[in-house]
Design an enzyme around this catalytic site. Structure first.
Site, PDB file in Angstrom:
ATOM      1  N   HIS A 179       0.829  -1.208   0.000  1.00  0.00           N
ATOM      2  CA  HIS A 179       0.000   0.000   0.000  1.00  0.00           C
ATOM      3  C   HIS A 179       0.864   1.259   0.000  1.00  0.00           C
ATOM      4  CE1 HIS A 179      -3.221  -2.852   1.369  1.00  0.00           C
ATOM      5  NE2 HIS A 179      -3.870  -2.145   0.479  1.00  0.00           N
ATOM      6  N   ALA A 210       2.745   4.464  -2.829  1.00  0.00           N
ATOM      7  CA  ALA A 210       2.380   5.342  -3.951  1.00  0.00           C
ATOM      8  C   ALA A 210       2.433   4.618  -5.297  1.00  0.00           C
ATOM      9  CB  ALA A 210       3.301   6.562  -3.975  1.00  0.00           C
ATOM     10  N   HIS A 252       1.378   1.523  -5.787  1.00  0.00           N
ATOM     11  CA  HIS A 252       0.048   0.894  -5.909  1.00  0.00           C
ATOM     12  C   HIS A 252      -0.970   1.946  -6.371  1.00  0.00           C
ATOM     13  CE1 HIS A 252      -3.714  -1.135  -5.026  1.00  0.00           C
ATOM     14  NE2 HIS A 252      -4.002  -0.267  -4.062  1.00  0.00           N
TER      15      HIS A 252
HETATM   16 ZN   LIG Z   1      -5.840   0.021  -2.999  1.00  0.00          ZN
END
Ligand SMILES: [Zn+2]
Length: 350
Positions: A74, A76, A78
């Site tokens: 999780h 930047a 993603h």
């Molecule tokens: Zn997400």
């Protein structure tokens, strides 16, 4: 959706088209700033909404910085990945011919901010550790509410929409929330059954703003969990990253003698077993409906990759393939009653 554009490729494509203010960010590690700006520019949204370049740059940089780069999944990248996928779905003929510029602006902003300030642990972890966010949002869509409110905070701080009438900027904030909250995977059945009903009755009318908004919610949900629909080499890397994040949470839980969350125990799970469950109970049902809505080459390619990737994980983990076969033989049941195990995983993977 094709492949994820690498920054050097984007660099090439953008040469000569990007504003001077952004050139300083044309270096590695700024995918989210770079991609989001590029898309806003390409759709003509900067000009249309008269966005101030300095404010926009500041907003995008702050968004990127609010993601935690130490999170294996999780982070930047993603967010950039989801924004890229969202762009592909917005270009699908059914959407492209119906969406307004306002819809596209919202879709891209929601994708870029949908996991803002994600702590790298899931909602149950925040609840059991009495995290202030769990109390603030009353244990309901805790992370998604936080991502939304964080995005609103940055919009207000940078005054990106301060030149618009107050009711318009409030409408942007509200709709951004509605889109981001739709990524709460624990509410997937609610969205999916509504989508299925619309498709069964063939009554989606994209001339209606509310129906377009609903389709944008579904598109963002798909963009958020489309990694298993990408080619194996890419998909595999995302799977490894997300499982690393799960297992990291499990290690913290172990260390503090908390109950280990489902899928987070590295001794009881493998990447393959986690992925097969996620694909069967969460991803397949969603993308099957999306392909009914938008029956295009892109949708069929994604379903094709999904099947191949699932087979590859099954080959790596023969004992876990039983759940895969079960999901394939009874897709309806799997869709109606996803296991708490799968939902628990989805709540982290989204
Ligand atoms: Zn997400």
């Amino acid at each position: 959706m094709g492949k994820i554009l690498s920054e050097p490729v984007l660099l090439k494509r953008l040469a000569g088209t990007i504003a001077l203010q952004f050139t300083v960010y044309i270096v590695y590690g700024n995918s989210l700033v770079f991609l989001t700006f590029h898309l806003l520019n390409q759709y003509g949204l900067i000009e249309l909404f008269q966005l101030d370049m300095v404010k926009l740059r500041r907003f995008l940089v702050l968004v990127q910085e609010d993601y935690h780069n130490q999170n294996p999944y999780h982070n930047a990248v993603h967010a950039a990945d989801v924004t890229q996928a969202m762009h592909c779905y917005l270009r699908e003929p059914k959407l492209a011919q119906s969406l307004t510029s306002f819809d596209i602006l919202l879709g891209l902003l929601a994708a870029a901010t949908h996991d803002l300030d994600h702590p790298g642990v899931n909602q149950p972890f925040l609840i059991k550790t009495n995290h202030y966010l769990a109390a603030l949002y009353r244990n309901t869509s805790v992370l998604e509410n936080h991502h939304w409110r964080s995005a609103v905070g940055l919009l207000r701080e940078t005054e990106l929409f301060s030149h618009l009438p107050v009711e318009d900027s409030l409408s942007i904030e509200r709709q951004l929330g509605s889109l981001i909250l739709a990524t709460d995977i624990s509410r997937q059945n609610e969205y999916l059954s509504r989508f299925r009903t619309h498709l069964d009755e063939n009554d989606l009318c994209l001339g209606h703003a509310s129906h377009r908004h609903f389709v944008l919610q579904m598109a963002l949900k798909c963009a958020d969990i489309c990694n298993p629909c990408r080619p194996w080499e890419l998909s595999k890397q995302w799977s490894e990253k997300v499982t690393e994040e799960f297992f990291h949470q499990g290690d913290i839980e172990k260390k503090h003698k908390l109950e280990i969350s489902p899928l987070c125990d590295s001794e009881a799970n493998t990447i393959a077993s986690v992925q097969i469950g996620f694909m069967t109970y969460v991803v397949e049902p969603l993308f099957a409906e999306w392909a009914r809505f938008s029956d295009t080459r892109l949708s069929q390619t994604m379903l094709g990759h999904l099947g191949l990737n699932k087979a590859s994980w099954s080959a790596l983990e023969p004992e876990a393939s039983g759940s895969s076969e079960e999901g394939e033989s009874e897709p309806g049941r799997a869709t109606e009653e996803p296991s708490s195990r799968a939902l628990s995983q989805g709540s982290q993977e989204s």
